[in-house]
Scaffold this motif. Structure first.
Motif, PDB file in Angstrom:
ATOM      1  N   ASP A   1      13.287 -13.324  -6.814  1.00 16.11           N
ATOM      2  CA  ASP A   1      14.317 -12.700  -5.990  1.00 16.11           C
ATOM      3  C   ASP A   1      13.775 -11.501  -5.223  1.00 16.11           C
ATOM      4  O   ASP A   1      14.292 -11.149  -4.166  1.00 16.11           O
ATOM      5  CB  ASP A   1      15.485 -12.231  -6.870  1.00 16.11           C
ATOM      6  N   VAL A   2      12.744 -10.857  -5.781  1.00 21.32           N
ATOM      7  CA  VAL A   2      12.148  -9.666  -5.166  1.00 21.32           C
ATOM      8  C   VAL A   2      10.633  -9.788  -5.276  1.00 21.32           C
ATOM      9  O   VAL A   2      10.106 -10.169  -6.326  1.00 21.32           O
ATOM     10  CB  VAL A   2      12.610  -8.372  -5.870  1.00 21.32           C
ATOM     11  N   VAL A   3       9.927  -9.452  -4.204  1.00 21.83           N
ATOM     12  CA  VAL A   3       8.465  -9.409  -4.206  1.00 21.83           C
ATOM     13  C   VAL A   3       8.045  -7.963  -3.993  1.00 21.83           C
ATOM     14  O   VAL A   3       8.370  -7.363  -2.962  1.00 21.83           O
ATOM     15  CB  VAL A   3       7.867 -10.302  -3.102  1.00 21.83           C
ATOM     16  N   LYS A   4       7.324  -7.391  -4.969  1.00 19.71           N
ATOM     17  CA  LYS A   4       6.889  -5.993  -4.884  1.00 19.71           C
ATOM     18  C   LYS A   4       5.449  -5.943  -4.374  1.00 19.71           C
ATOM     19  O   LYS A   4       4.576  -6.653  -4.869  1.00 19.71           O
ATOM     20  CB  LYS A   4       6.982  -5.318  -6.258  1.00 19.71           C
ATOM     21  N   ILE A   5       5.228  -5.068  -3.398  1.00 27.71           N
ATOM     22  CA  ILE A   5       3.908  -4.920  -2.786  1.00 27.71           C
ATOM     23  C   ILE A   5       3.498  -3.456  -2.880  1.00 27.71           C
ATOM     24  O   ILE A   5       4.250  -2.563  -2.471  1.00 27.71           O
ATOM     25  CB  ILE A   5       3.931  -5.382  -1.316  1.00 27.71           C
ATOM     26  N   ASP A   6       2.309  -3.203  -3.415  1.00 28.00           N
ATOM     27  CA  ASP A   6       1.812  -1.843  -3.629  1.00 28.00           C
ATOM     28  C   ASP A   6       1.078  -1.381  -2.369  1.00 28.00           C
ATOM     29  O   ASP A   6      -0.030  -1.840  -2.076  1.00 28.00           O
ATOM     30  CB  ASP A   6       0.877  -1.829  -4.844  1.00 28.00           C
ATOM     31  N   LEU A   7       1.699  -0.449  -1.641  1.00 28.94           N
ATOM     32  CA  LEU A   7       1.125   0.021  -0.383  1.00 28.94           C
ATOM     33  C   LEU A   7      -0.225   0.706  -0.589  1.00 28.94           C
ATOM     34  O   LEU A   7      -1.113   0.614   0.256  1.00 28.94           O
ATOM     35  CB  LEU A   7       2.107   0.983   0.295  1.00 28.94           C
ATOM     36  N   SER A   8      -0.414   1.373  -1.728  1.00 29.08           N
ATOM     37  CA  SER A   8      -1.645   2.125  -1.958  1.00 29.08           C
ATOM     38  C   SER A   8      -2.871   1.220  -2.058  1.00 29.08           C
ATOM     39  O   SER A   8      -4.006   1.680  -1.923  1.00 29.08           O
ATOM     40  CB  SER A   8      -1.527   2.964  -3.239  1.00 29.08           C
ATOM     41  N   ARG A   9      -2.643  -0.074  -2.291  1.00 26.99           N
ATOM     42  CA  ARG A   9      -3.762  -1.007  -2.402  1.00 26.99           C
ATOM     43  C   ARG A   9      -4.119  -1.665  -1.065  1.00 26.99           C
ATOM     44  O   ARG A   9      -5.098  -2.408  -0.998  1.00 26.99           O
ATOM     45  CB  ARG A   9      -3.429  -2.111  -3.409  1.00 26.99           C
ATOM     46  N   LEU A  10      -3.325  -1.416  -0.063  1.00 21.51           N
ATOM     47  CA  LEU A  10      -3.485  -2.132   1.203  1.00 21.51           C
ATOM     48  C   LEU A  10      -3.578  -1.158   2.374  1.00 21.51           C
ATOM     49  O   LEU A  10      -3.008  -0.074   2.351  1.00 21.51           O
ATOM     50  CB  LEU A  10      -2.301  -3.072   1.436  1.00 21.51           C
ATOM     51  N   GLY A  11      -4.265  -1.569   3.415  1.00 22.41           N
ATOM     52  CA  GLY A  11      -4.230  -0.837   4.665  1.00 22.41           C
ATOM     53  C   GLY A  11      -3.054  -1.304   5.502  1.00 22.41           C
ATOM     54  O   GLY A  11      -2.312  -2.210   5.119  1.00 22.41           O
ATOM     55  N   GLN A  12      -2.869  -0.670   6.676  1.00 18.87           N
ATOM     56  CA  GLN A  12      -1.728  -0.998   7.524  1.00 18.87           C
ATOM     57  C   GLN A  12      -1.724  -2.467   7.929  1.00 18.87           C
ATOM     58  O   GLN A  12      -0.717  -3.166   7.811  1.00 18.87           O
ATOM     59  CB  GLN A  12      -1.731  -0.120   8.772  1.00 18.87           C
ATOM     60  N   ALA A  13      -2.877  -2.972   8.381  1.00 20.79           N
ATOM     61  CA  ALA A  13      -2.955  -4.362   8.824  1.00 20.79           C
ATOM     62  C   ALA A  13      -2.706  -5.310   7.659  1.00 20.79           C
ATOM     63  O   ALA A  13      -2.005  -6.315   7.791  1.00 20.79           O
ATOM     64  CB  ALA A  13      -4.314  -4.636   9.456  1.00 20.79           C
ATOM     65  N   ALA A  14      -3.294  -4.984   6.508  1.00 17.15           N
ATOM     66  CA  ALA A  14      -3.126  -5.842   5.331  1.00 17.15           C
ATOM     67  C   ALA A  14      -1.676  -5.866   4.877  1.00 17.15           C
ATOM     68  O   ALA A  14      -1.179  -6.908   4.447  1.00 17.15           O
ATOM     69  CB  ALA A  14      -4.033  -5.352   4.207  1.00 17.15           C
ATOM     70  N   LEU A  15      -0.994  -4.731   4.977  1.00 14.92           N
ATOM     71  CA  LEU A  15       0.410  -4.695   4.576  1.00 14.92           C
ATOM     72  C   LEU A  15       1.229  -5.662   5.425  1.00 14.92           C
ATOM     73  O   LEU A  15       2.021  -6.447   4.884  1.00 14.92           O
ATOM     74  CB  LEU A  15       0.971  -3.279   4.712  1.00 14.92           C
ATOM     75  N   HIS A  16       1.038  -5.621   6.731  1.00 12.72           N
ATOM     76  CA  HIS A  16       1.760  -6.550   7.617  1.00 12.72           C
ATOM     77  C   HIS A  16       1.471  -7.998   7.215  1.00 12.72           C
ATOM     78  O   HIS A  16       2.387  -8.830   7.146  1.00 12.72           O
ATOM     79  CB  HIS A  16       1.348  -6.315   9.072  1.00 12.72           C
ATOM     80  N   GLN A  17       0.204  -8.291   6.955  1.00 12.25           N
ATOM     81  CA  GLN A  17      -0.192  -9.660   6.633  1.00 12.25           C
ATOM     82  C   GLN A  17       0.439 -10.119   5.318  1.00 12.25           C
ATOM     83  O   GLN A  17       0.948 -11.243   5.226  1.00 12.25           O
ATOM     84  CB  GLN A  17      -1.713  -9.748   6.542  1.00 12.25           C
ATOM     85  N   VAL A  18       0.410  -9.242   4.286  1.00 15.90           N
ATOM     86  CA  VAL A  18       0.942  -9.614   2.975  1.00 15.90           C
ATOM     87  C   VAL A  18       2.459  -9.781   3.042  1.00 15.90           C
ATOM     88  O   VAL A  18       3.014 -10.696   2.428  1.00 15.90           O
ATOM     89  CB  VAL A  18       0.529  -8.573   1.922  1.00 15.90           C
ATOM     90  N   VAL A  19       3.140  -8.923   3.800  1.00 18.41           N
ATOM     91  CA  VAL A  19       4.592  -9.072   3.953  1.00 18.41           C
ATOM     92  C   VAL A  19       4.907 -10.388   4.655  1.00 18.41           C
ATOM     93  O   VAL A  19       5.830 -11.118   4.265  1.00 18.41           O
ATOM     94  CB  VAL A  19       5.192  -7.876   4.718  1.00 18.41           C
ATOM     95  N   GLU A  20       4.146 -10.714   5.701  1.00 21.62           N
ATOM     96  CA  GLU A  20       4.368 -11.980   6.405  1.00 21.62           C
ATOM     97  C   GLU A  20       4.157 -13.172   5.477  1.00 21.62           C
ATOM     98  O   GLU A  20       4.900 -14.161   5.520  1.00 21.62           O
ATOM     99  CB  GLU A  20       3.419 -12.074   7.608  1.00 21.62           C
TER     100      GLU A  20
END
Length: 407
Positions: free
Chosen positions: A143-162
């Motif tokens: 129901d929820v996907v948690k993503i740790d921003l501290s482990r990712l850069g800006q570009a990687a965050l966009h990619q992982v969310v997508e």
């Protein structure tokens, strides 16, 4: 093996906020955080299960879930045992979000466990997803996907969310470790639904002194429940350990139990029923304990037993009132707060705090006897002799019980 333990319980919580139009909105839940030891000290699966058990027992049995959450859902870290059903969760699916930890491997048993939890009404969050394809099957049932921003850069965050959107379009995306205004902007730009981090809400740690049940008492109670013992036998086992009795009272009155005040340990046992009671005792055992002096246990049980003997028409209620009065003294806590958190009804609270009714008179007489004040005993309608005899009998029984529970 030990008697009830007396120690300070620490539980942390951090708010989870919705993200609307790029702006962090209101609270939609809290993540519960283990605070007894540094999280890095948890070495294996058993340590993680014990940590979760301590948090759950504390929130539902020591603090009161509404005091911690304000009726918002609580995100609870779930090691493998909780996911596959080897270890019970509180039977309040509307109040608990099961957060599957990163180290939990993805296999058929885990996936079946997640499906079963969702069928029972729990929401499920997947912790620390970083785009690892091996965990994608979990996302599909989450129901929820948690993503740790501290482990990712800006570009990687966009990619992982997508990726999360593509794999689990039904799930909400929660970006955690939002520490700055820039982090919040990044999370919003990436399309997050929920955010969590120091910039929004620093973790708050709450503490309370409590009695935790002995392992021996819990194991004996589990055996009795498995053998389908009578309620009176179960009540006797619960009442033999002050920490266990206090937890059962609090659990019964909480949303994890019946959600309303109770009058006695016996009523709490009956209302919870063997299934729910067994689940909570398992959590108590997993949570562990440290020993409290035996004389404290004897004192608490003796006061409770004497009250029950002096007021046989209301034995269960008198025993419970005496026990809570003594527990408050051992904890060094405000009696009113101990009674409020225990979940007993107003009549029991009035008896303990103000000496109201026959139960209140019996309690005051017993406390007067303990303090060598015969005038107090007589002013409550008893003779020093009858209170002394009741107390001596209760003291002998308390000493036997404490020896048995000591293992």
């Amino acid at each position: 093996m030990s008697t009830s333990s007396l120690h300070t319980v620490l539980v942390g919580r951090q708010g989870i906020h919705e993200l609307v139009g790029g702006i962090a909105g209101g609270l939609v839940g809290y993540e519960l955080l283990f605070r007894q030891l540094p999280i890095e000290s948890l070495q294996d699966e058993q340590d993680h299960e014990a940590a979760t058990a301590q948090v759950l027992s504390a929130v539902f049995g020591d603090f009161g879930v509404d005091d911690i959450s304000g009726r918002l859902p609580l995100y609870v870290n779930a090691p493998r045992g909780y996911v596959v059903g080897d270890v019970p969760l509180p039977d309040v699916p509307d109040r608990v979000v099961v957060e599957v930890l990163e180290h939990v491997g993805v296999d058929a048993e885990v996936l079946e466990g997640v499906e079963r939890l969702r069928a029972q009404g729990y929401r499920v969050a997947i912790d620390d997803w970083d785009g690892d394809a091996r965990r994608e099957p979990l996302l599909r049932v989450a129901d929820v996907v948690k993503i740790d921003l501290s482990r990712l850069g800006q570009a990687a965050l966009h990619q992982v969310v997508e990726q999360a959107r593509a794999v689990a379009p039904h799930a909400q995306v929660l970006v955690e470790r939002v520490e700055t205004e820039l982090d919040l902007e990044l999370a919003a730009a990436a399309g997050a639904d929920l955010v969590q981090g120091f910039f929004l809400d620093r973790p708050r740690t709450v503490a309370t002194s409590t009695l935790t049940p002995s392992e021996v008492a819990c194991v004996r109670l589990l055996a009795a429940l498995a053998a389908e013992a009578e309620a009176s036998e179960v009540e006797a086992l619960v009442s033999s350990d002050p920490g266990l009795a206090l937890r059962v009272l609090r659990t019964a009155s909480s949303p994890a139990g019946v959600g309303r005040p109770v009058r006695s340990v016996l009523q709490a046992v009956v209302l919870l029923g063997p299934r729910i009671l067994s689940a909570w005792v398992v959590l108590m055992v997993l949570g562990g304990s440290r020993k409290v002096p035996r004389e404290h246990v004897v004192t608490m049980l003796a006061r409770a037993g004497a009250c029950g003997r002096l007021e046989p028409e209301h034995r269960d209620v008198a025993y419970t009132a005496g026990l809570l009065s003594a527990v408050s003294e051992v904890l060094g806590s405000d009696p009113a707060e101990t009674l409020r958190s225990s979940g007993v009804d107003e009549a029991v609270q009035a008896a303990v705090l103000h000496g109201e009714g026959p139960v209140g008179s019996a309690l005051r007489a017993v406390v007067g006897h303990e303090r060598g004040a015969p005038a107090v005993v007589m002013s409550n309608g008893y003779t020093p002799f009858e209170v002394s005899m009741a107390y001596l009998a209760a003291l002998r029984e308390a000493a036997r019980t404490a020896s048995a529970v000591d293992g």
